[in-house]
Design an enzyme around this catalytic site. Structure first.
Site, short mmCIF file in Angstrom:
data_model
loop_
_atom_site.label_atom_id
_atom_site.label_comp_id
_atom_site.label_asym_id
_atom_site.label_seq_id
_atom_site.Cartn_x
_atom_site.Cartn_y
_atom_site.Cartn_z
N PRO A 21 0.80 -1.23 0.00
CA PRO A 21 0.00 0.00 0.00
C PRO A 21 0.83 1.27 0.00
O PRO A 21 1.86 1.37 0.68
CB PRO A 21 -0.82 -0.08 1.28
CG PRO A 21 -0.62 -1.42 1.84
CD PRO A 21 0.51 -2.07 1.15
N ASN A 22 0.33 2.23 -0.73
CA ASN A 22 0.84 3.60 -0.82
C ASN A 22 2.16 3.73 -1.57
O ASN A 22 2.62 4.85 -1.80
CB ASN A 22 0.96 4.24 0.56
CG ASN A 22 -0.38 4.31 1.25
OD1 ASN A 22 -1.35 4.76 0.65
ND2 ASN A 22 -0.46 3.86 2.48
N ASP A 33 0.93 -15.78 5.58
CA ASP A 33 0.67 -17.19 5.24
C ASP A 33 0.99 -17.48 3.78
O ASP A 33 1.50 -18.55 3.46
CB ASP A 33 -0.78 -17.55 5.56
CG ASP A 33 -1.05 -17.67 7.06
OD1 ASP A 33 -0.07 -17.78 7.83
OD2 ASP A 33 -2.23 -17.64 7.44
N GLU A 75 12.52 -9.38 2.08
CA GLU A 75 11.68 -8.26 2.51
C GLU A 75 12.50 -6.97 2.41
O GLU A 75 13.62 -6.92 2.89
CB GLU A 75 11.23 -8.49 3.95
CG GLU A 75 10.34 -7.43 4.52
CD GLU A 75 9.89 -7.71 5.95
OE1 GLU A 75 9.15 -6.87 6.49
OE2 GLU A 75 10.29 -8.75 6.54
N ALA A 91 2.59 -1.21 4.66
CA ALA A 91 1.71 -1.32 5.84
C ALA A 91 1.18 -2.73 6.06
O ALA A 91 0.70 -3.03 7.16
CB ALA A 91 0.56 -0.32 5.72
N ARG A 109 12.67 4.53 12.99
CA ARG A 109 11.52 5.41 12.84
C ARG A 109 10.94 5.75 14.20
O ARG A 109 11.05 4.99 15.16
CB ARG A 109 10.45 4.74 11.97
CG ARG A 109 10.88 4.43 10.54
CD ARG A 109 10.99 5.64 9.65
NE ARG A 109 9.73 6.31 9.45
CZ ARG A 109 8.85 6.00 8.52
NH1 ARG A 109 9.09 5.01 7.67
NH2 ARG A 109 7.74 6.70 8.41
N ARG A 163 6.56 0.38 13.71
CA ARG A 163 7.11 0.17 12.37
C ARG A 163 8.23 -0.87 12.35
O ARG A 163 8.52 -1.48 11.33
CB ARG A 163 7.62 1.47 11.77
CG ARG A 163 6.51 2.43 11.39
CD ARG A 163 7.07 3.58 10.56
NE ARG A 163 6.07 4.57 10.29
CZ ARG A 163 5.24 4.52 9.25
NH1 ARG A 163 5.30 3.51 8.41
NH2 ARG A 163 4.34 5.47 9.06
N ASN A 165 8.14 -5.53 -0.75
CA ASN A 165 8.03 -4.42 0.20
C ASN A 165 6.57 -4.44 0.64
O ASN A 165 5.71 -3.89 -0.05
CB ASN A 165 8.40 -3.08 -0.44
CG ASN A 165 8.35 -1.95 0.57
OD1 ASN A 165 7.72 -2.05 1.63
ND2 ASN A 165 9.02 -0.85 0.26
N HIS A 197 12.44 -2.65 2.91
CA HIS A 197 11.83 -1.41 3.39
C HIS A 197 12.76 -0.27 3.02
O HIS A 197 13.98 -0.35 3.24
CB HIS A 197 11.60 -1.45 4.90
CG HIS A 197 10.60 -2.49 5.29
ND1 HIS A 197 9.25 -2.27 5.20
CD2 HIS A 197 10.76 -3.76 5.73
CE1 HIS A 197 8.62 -3.37 5.59
NE2 HIS A 197 9.51 -4.28 5.91
N ILE A 198 12.21 0.78 2.46
CA ILE A 198 13.00 1.91 1.99
C ILE A 198 13.63 2.66 3.16
O ILE A 198 14.81 2.98 3.15
CB ILE A 198 12.13 2.85 1.13
CG1 ILE A 198 11.67 2.11 -0.13
CG2 ILE A 198 12.88 4.12 0.77
CD1 ILE A 198 10.56 2.80 -0.90
N SER A 199 12.83 2.93 4.18
CA SER A 199 13.36 3.61 5.37
C SER A 199 13.88 2.56 6.36
O SER A 199 13.55 1.38 6.25
CB SER A 199 12.27 4.46 6.03
OG SER A 199 11.28 3.62 6.62
N TYR A 233 11.13 8.81 2.24
CA TYR A 233 11.17 7.80 1.19
C TYR A 233 11.92 8.22 -0.07
O TYR A 233 12.10 7.40 -0.98
CB TYR A 233 9.74 7.38 0.83
CG TYR A 233 8.99 6.81 2.00
CD1 TYR A 233 9.34 5.57 2.53
CD2 TYR A 233 7.96 7.51 2.60
CE1 TYR A 233 8.66 5.05 3.62
CE2 TYR A 233 7.27 6.99 3.69
CZ TYR A 233 7.63 5.76 4.20
OH TYR A 233 6.96 5.24 5.28
N ARG A 274 5.01 10.93 -1.71
CA ARG A 274 4.67 10.70 -0.31
C ARG A 274 5.90 10.83 0.57
O ARG A 274 6.86 10.09 0.42
CB ARG A 274 4.08 9.29 -0.16
CG ARG A 274 3.76 8.93 1.26
CD ARG A 274 3.21 7.52 1.33
NE ARG A 274 3.04 7.14 2.72
CZ ARG A 274 3.49 6.01 3.23
NH1 ARG A 274 4.12 5.14 2.48
NH2 ARG A 274 3.30 5.75 4.51
#
Length: 149
Positions: free
Chosen positions: A11-12, A88, A99, A78, A108, A113, A75, A101-103, A24, A19
């Site tokens: 999402p997003n 699952d 996995e 959320a 954070r 998070r 990624n 994550h940009i940040s 990001y 954003r």
């Protein structure tokens, strides 16, 4: 195993570049896709790159890609914190799952998070390296695949 790497975005991330650029960055998701394709194609691999804001769609993509992929880069955004159907579905993958994550989720302000439920079933996690984390994840999938892992 195939020579396609599935790159999934939650999402997003369709708003990447707009954003919260202080967190990001200014690169767009199209920039990320181009960088992943360049890395993969240089090594003879293909990229299947997707983004969704819908949990059920992410689950369907993971189920469809669970067999025959060289690897999955995800990624979950959320979805990282409470999307147990996504967790699952990742468990069903017969290939490495990285996995991204940009940040740096561990630095954070919001403590929640840093608590990704996905990490427990992923091969590895890259966090805090900006969008370059995607390229590194693609490189790692290729490295694992070339070594028969």
């Amino acid at each position: 195993m195939g020579r396609t790497i599935l790159v999934l975005n939650g999402p997003n991330l369709n708003l990447l570049g707009e954003r919260e650029p202080a967190i990001y960055g200014h690169e767009t998701l199209a920039d990320v896709e181009a960088a992943c394709r360049a890395v993969a194609e240089a090594e003879g691999y293909a990229i299947d790159f997707r983004q969704t804001n819908a949990e059920h769609e992410m689950v369907e993509w993971l189920q469809a890609g669970r067999k025959g992929m060289a690897g999955i880069v995800i990624n979950p955004a959320a979805f990282s914190y409470a999307a147990y159907p996504v967790l699952d579905a990742i468990k069903l993958a017969d290939c490495p799952v990285i996995e991204v994550h940009i940040s740096n989720v561990h630095r954070r302000e919001e403590a929640w998070r840093s608590k990704s439920i996905m990490t427990q079933v992923c091969t590895g996690m890259i966090t805090g390296l900006g969008v370059q984390g995607y390229e590194l994840a693609v490189r790692h999938v290729i490295w694992l695949r070339e070594r028969g892992k």
